[in-house]
Scaffold this motif. Structure first.
Motif, PDB file in Angstrom:
ATOM      1  N   PRO A 277      73.147  49.636  75.400  1.00  0.00           N
ATOM      2  CA  PRO A 277      74.517  49.542  74.752  1.00  0.00           C
ATOM      3  C   PRO A 277      75.503  48.749  75.608  1.00  0.00           C
ATOM      4  CG  PRO A 277      73.642  51.542  75.388  1.00  0.00           C
ATOM      5  CD  PRO A 277      72.844  50.785  75.820  1.00  0.00           C
ATOM      6  N   GLN A 278      75.112  47.714  76.680  1.00  0.00           N
ATOM      7  CA  GLN A 278      76.162  47.150  77.311  1.00  0.00           C
ATOM      8  C   GLN A 278      75.998  45.668  77.032  1.00  0.00           C
ATOM      9  OE1 GLN A 278      76.289  47.969  81.317  1.00  0.00           O
ATOM     10  NE2 GLN A 278      76.994  49.876  81.206  1.00  0.00           N
ATOM     11  N   SER A 279      75.334  45.414  75.854  1.00  0.00           N
ATOM     12  CA  SER A 279      74.917  43.926  75.445  1.00  0.00           C
ATOM     13  C   SER A 279      76.236  43.070  75.169  1.00  0.00           C
ATOM     14  CB  SER A 279      74.158  43.839  74.381  1.00  0.00           C
ATOM     15  OG  SER A 279      73.760  42.552  73.769  1.00  0.00           O
ATOM     16  N   THR A 280      76.873  42.309  75.900  1.00  0.00           N
ATOM     17  CA  THR A 280      78.167  41.816  75.368  1.00  0.00           C
ATOM     18  C   THR A 280      78.043  40.845  74.273  1.00  0.00           C
ATOM     19  OG1 THR A 280      78.704  41.474  77.797  1.00  0.00           O
ATOM     20  CG2 THR A 280      79.529  39.851  76.470  1.00  0.00           C
ATOM     21  N   GLU A 281      76.753  40.035  74.210  1.00  0.00           N
ATOM     22  CA  GLU A 281      76.419  39.226  73.102  1.00  0.00           C
ATOM     23  C   GLU A 281      76.637  40.131  71.669  1.00  0.00           C
ATOM     24  OE1 GLU A 281      73.723  35.407  73.951  1.00  0.00           O
ATOM     25  OE2 GLU A 281      72.726  37.406  73.536  1.00  0.00           O
ATOM     26  N   ALA A 282      76.043  41.222  71.870  1.00  0.00           N
ATOM     27  CA  ALA A 282      75.789  42.262  70.555  1.00  0.00           C
ATOM     28  C   ALA A 282      77.293  42.740  70.370  1.00  0.00           C
ATOM     29  CB  ALA A 282      75.104  43.318  70.783  1.00  0.00           C
ATOM     30  N   LEU A 283      78.276  43.109  71.299  1.00  0.00           N
ATOM     31  CA  LEU A 283      79.370  43.810  71.047  1.00  0.00           C
ATOM     32  C   LEU A 283      80.288  42.639  70.548  1.00  0.00           C
ATOM     33  CD1 LEU A 283      79.702  45.518  74.372  1.00  0.00           C
ATOM     34  CD2 LEU A 283      79.699  46.519  72.155  1.00  0.00           C
TER      35      LEU A 283
ATOM     36  N   ARG B  84      73.549  40.591  58.269  1.00  0.00           N
ATOM     37  CA  ARG B  84      72.386  40.357  58.912  1.00  0.00           C
ATOM     38  C   ARG B  84      72.540  40.564  60.322  1.00  0.00           C
ATOM     39  NH1 ARG B  84      68.347  36.246  55.329  1.00  0.00           N
ATOM     40  NH2 ARG B  84      68.250  37.554  53.550  1.00  0.00           N
ATOM     41  N   ALA B  85      73.697  39.977  61.105  1.00  0.00           N
ATOM     42  CA  ALA B  85      74.295  39.791  62.308  1.00  0.00           C
ATOM     43  C   ALA B  85      74.566  41.197  62.766  1.00  0.00           C
ATOM     44  CB  ALA B  85      75.282  38.707  62.451  1.00  0.00           C
ATOM     45  N   LEU B  86      75.244  42.073  62.080  1.00  0.00           N
ATOM     46  CA  LEU B  86      75.608  43.418  62.379  1.00  0.00           C
ATOM     47  C   LEU B  86      74.281  44.079  62.609  1.00  0.00           C
ATOM     48  CD1 LEU B  86      77.752  45.341  62.872  1.00  0.00           C
ATOM     49  CD2 LEU B  86      77.541  46.044  60.467  1.00  0.00           C
ATOM     50  N   LYS B  87      73.367  44.126  61.794  1.00  0.00           N
ATOM     51  CA  LYS B  87      71.987  44.860  61.866  1.00  0.00           C
ATOM     52  C   LYS B  87      71.339  44.387  63.288  1.00  0.00           C
ATOM     53  CE  LYS B  87      71.250  45.729  56.942  1.00  0.00           C
ATOM     54  NZ  LYS B  87      70.483  45.594  55.822  1.00  0.00           N
ATOM     55  N   ALA B  88      71.165  43.288  63.520  1.00  0.00           N
ATOM     56  CA  ALA B  88      70.717  42.774  64.728  1.00  0.00           C
ATOM     57  C   ALA B  88      71.559  43.248  65.788  1.00  0.00           C
ATOM     58  CB  ALA B  88      70.398  41.140  64.688  1.00  0.00           C
ATOM     59  N   ALA B  89      72.778  43.009  65.922  1.00  0.00           N
ATOM     60  CA  ALA B  89      73.598  43.591  66.892  1.00  0.00           C
ATOM     61  C   ALA B  89      73.557  44.926  67.109  1.00  0.00           C
ATOM     62  CB  ALA B  89      74.879  43.009  66.749  1.00  0.00           C
ATOM     63  N   GLU B  90      73.443  45.802  66.228  1.00  0.00           N
ATOM     64  CA  GLU B  90      73.259  47.319  66.457  1.00  0.00           C
ATOM     65  C   GLU B  90      71.831  47.753  66.793  1.00  0.00           C
ATOM     66  OE1 GLU B  90      74.403  48.722  62.507  1.00  0.00           O
ATOM     67  OE2 GLU B  90      76.548  49.272  63.272  1.00  0.00           O
ATOM     68  N   LYS B  91      70.961  46.735  66.677  1.00  0.00           N
ATOM     69  CA  LYS B  91      69.688  47.097  67.089  1.00  0.00           C
ATOM     70  C   LYS B  91      69.809  46.887  68.795  1.00  0.00           C
ATOM     71  CE  LYS B  91      65.434  48.105  67.348  1.00  0.00           C
ATOM     72  NZ  LYS B  91      64.821  49.608  66.827  1.00  0.00           N
TER      73      LYS B  91
ATOM     74  N   GLU C 245      87.212  44.067  74.057  1.00  0.00           N
ATOM     75  CA  GLU C 245      87.642  44.383  75.376  1.00  0.00           C
ATOM     76  C   GLU C 245      86.469  45.076  76.142  1.00  0.00           C
ATOM     77  OE1 GLU C 245      91.223  46.602  75.289  1.00  0.00           O
ATOM     78  OE2 GLU C 245      92.530  44.844  74.904  1.00  0.00           O
ATOM     79  N   ASN C 246      85.705  45.904  75.407  1.00  0.00           N
ATOM     80  CA  ASN C 246      84.552  46.353  76.037  1.00  0.00           C
ATOM     81  C   ASN C 246      83.281  45.409  76.289  1.00  0.00           C
ATOM     82  OD1 ASN C 246      85.429  49.135  75.509  1.00  0.00           O
ATOM     83  ND2 ASN C 246      84.340  49.285  73.599  1.00  0.00           N
ATOM     84  N   ALA C 247      83.322  44.496  75.492  1.00  0.00           N
ATOM     85  CA  ALA C 247      82.270  43.323  75.958  1.00  0.00           C
ATOM     86  C   ALA C 247      82.757  42.599  77.102  1.00  0.00           C
ATOM     87  CB  ALA C 247      82.412  42.157  74.680  1.00  0.00           C
ATOM     88  N   ILE C 248      83.917  42.307  77.099  1.00  0.00           N
ATOM     89  CA  ILE C 248      84.461  41.504  78.565  1.00  0.00           C
ATOM     90  C   ILE C 248      84.506  42.537  79.626  1.00  0.00           C
ATOM     91  CG2 ILE C 248      86.797  40.554  79.565  1.00  0.00           C
ATOM     92  CD1 ILE C 248      87.400  39.443  76.738  1.00  0.00           C
ATOM     93  N   ALA C 249      84.570  43.758  79.572  1.00  0.00           N
ATOM     94  CA  ALA C 249      84.710  44.788  80.580  1.00  0.00           C
ATOM     95  C   ALA C 249      83.045  44.591  81.129  1.00  0.00           C
ATOM     96  CB  ALA C 249      85.238  45.946  80.271  1.00  0.00           C
ATOM     97  N   PHE C 250      82.167  44.736  80.315  1.00  0.00           N
ATOM     98  CA  PHE C 250      81.025  44.714  80.510  1.00  0.00           C
ATOM     99  C   PHE C 250      80.297  43.240  81.325  1.00  0.00           C
ATOM    100  CE2 PHE C 250      79.986  48.008  77.072  1.00  0.00           C
ATOM    101  CZ  PHE C 250      80.028  48.985  78.099  1.00  0.00           C
TER     102      PHE C 250
END
Length: 311
Positions: free
Chosen positions: A60-66, A47-54, A87-92
């Motif tokens: 696309p730069q949502s750190t929380e979702a990444l 369920r977390a993955l589905k919400a994060a992908e949405k 690493e992408n999350a931290i970069a954003f």
């Protein structure tokens, strides 16, 4: 958290393009099993993955979702993908303490302790009051043998509410430092504290440290592992590494995706890191693939050189 899920669902129903509501819904789902033992870990991750992908579809730069997506891949033993997403999350967003915090936990588990400490210190600097961050910083200091600093941090985390204020982490720190008597004194005090069952388990662990014949009694108390309960299994793994016991491998032998943690890199488990069983555990956990792509662990010297090409 259940109420948070309900409210975030209302928020996205009112505005389906509100990416922060989607990413916060993902965070709520991901944290539920930590606080509600009846909630399925696998279900929460899906369920977390589905919400994060949405959320990422919208922004696309949502750190929380990444970091939620990274944690999902980590849970399913795709460590290379998890590292890329962290690493992408931290970069954003370099000022998100949770991104540094969760990445530090990941790095500690794969044996890159020095880099893990850098990230957990970043998280601590960004927000000095998160007890979970302080607790992980303590655990990473244990791995490096800095037990005095680890105790200071464990006591600080307990005073801020981690594990209901229990000092059992301080007792574990003493066990790793070889101070069995000090550990036993803390455990005896905590038997009437907020986590009596965990204190009792630690008491059996101390008995096994003092008399190896007691290891079987300790294993009998632990019982049969449930692969779905990764949080509980991680706690057991940490205790078995203190013993330096091959039971750490047997405990997860049937797991398709075994649990790994920073405790695998403590001095007490060094001898086991030179075995084929250790390398097999890390291979099944997706860690060997990660090493080949991102770099070998700090303590390559403790790995069997016939199994790993460490620098």
């Amino acid at each position: 958290l259940h109420e948070a899920v309900r409210l975030f669902k209302e928020a996205v129903a009112l505005d389906p393009e509100f990416h922060q509501a989607w990413s916060n819904l993902a965070v709520a789902y991901a944290n539920l099993p930590d606080y509600d033992g009846s909630y399925s870990v696998e279900e929460s991750f899906e369920r977390a993955l589905k919400a994060a992908e949405k959320a990422l579809e919208i922004y696309p730069q949502s750190t929380e979702a990444l970091i939620i997506k990274a944690n999902y891949h980590e849970f399913h033993c795709d460590q290379s993908k998890a590292a890329e997403l962290y690493e992408n999350a931290i970069a954003f967003n370099t000022l998100d303490p949770t991104a540094h915090h969760w990445y530090a936990i990941f790095l500690g588990a794969v044996g890159r302790t020095a880099l893990a400490i850098e990230h957990i210190q970043d998280a601590h600097r960004i927000d000095p009051l998160i007890s979970a961050v302080i607790s992980i910083e303590a655990e990473l200091n244990q791995v490096t043998g800095n037990y005095a600093r680890a105790e200071e941090l464990h006591r600080s985390a307990a005073s801020r509410g981690i594990d209901n204020g229990s000092l059992l982490s301080v007792a574990i720190n003493h066990l790793l430092a070889g101070n069995i008597q000090q550990a036993r004194e803390i455990i005896e005090q905590e038997l009437d504290g907020p986590k009596p069952e965990e204190a009792q388990r630690l008491e059996l662990l101390v008995n096994a440290l003092e008399d190896p014949a007691q290891i079987e009694a300790f294993m009998a108390y632990i019982g049969t592992p449930d692969e779905s309960d990764r949080y509980a299994n991680g706690d057991v793994l940490n205790l078995l590494t203190i013993l330096g016991s091959a039971h750490a491998f047997e405990f997860q032998a049937g797991f398709e995706c075994p649990v790994v943690s920073s405790s695998l890199w403590t001095d007490s488990f060094e001898q086991q890191r030179g075995t084929a069983e250790f390398f097999d555990l890390m291979e099944r956990a997706g860690v060997v693939d990660y090493w080949q792509k991102f770099g070998w662990p700090d303590d390559c010297a403790s790995l069997d050189q016939t199994l790993a090409e460490c620098p």
